[in-house]
Design a protein around this motif. Sequence first.
Motif: not given
Length: 160
Positions: A126-146
């Motif tokens: 979580s980031k602040g009252a209404a936000g989210l943050s994450f880091s993603i890699t080029n290898e993982a993006i396809d698996a998590h894109l949806e």
Amino acid sequence: MSSEPGAAHIVLHAVTVLDVVEEIVEGYVPEEAEETDRAFWEKKRDPTSLSVMDKIVASLKTTEAEQRLSYNKGHVALGSTGRNFCWFHPRKTPGYCHVEFKLKLSPDTRDAALATMQAKGIDASSKGAAGLSFSITNEAIDAHLETIVGELKKAEEASR
């Protein structure tokens, strides 16, 4: 201690010295920065880090809402008909991109999105009252894109 008249008594009271409350301002931009262009980012960051951002943006283009991508020196912001709802921070490390997005001003909405993303294996926080943050890699993006696109669509709708 003595109970004699004139004896000194010390009493301690616990007092909150610093209570930090984050104020969320409508139209908040994580960091103010000068506008720039794609060429600036192509010189500054690894192309595979930019490709992570490009995959997310291209997948969001399938929605009906128009999009605008704003290149700034500190971040790349994504908005639609309303305010910006997503901020990309492509990294120098090849294939990494940090993403922040803002949902409605509701901790419940944010917490539901956070639970969904974490259940799918995305290391979001979580980031602040209404936000989210994450880091993603080029290898993982396809698996998590949806999953990522699903949550960003909700953020885009909330930004209108």
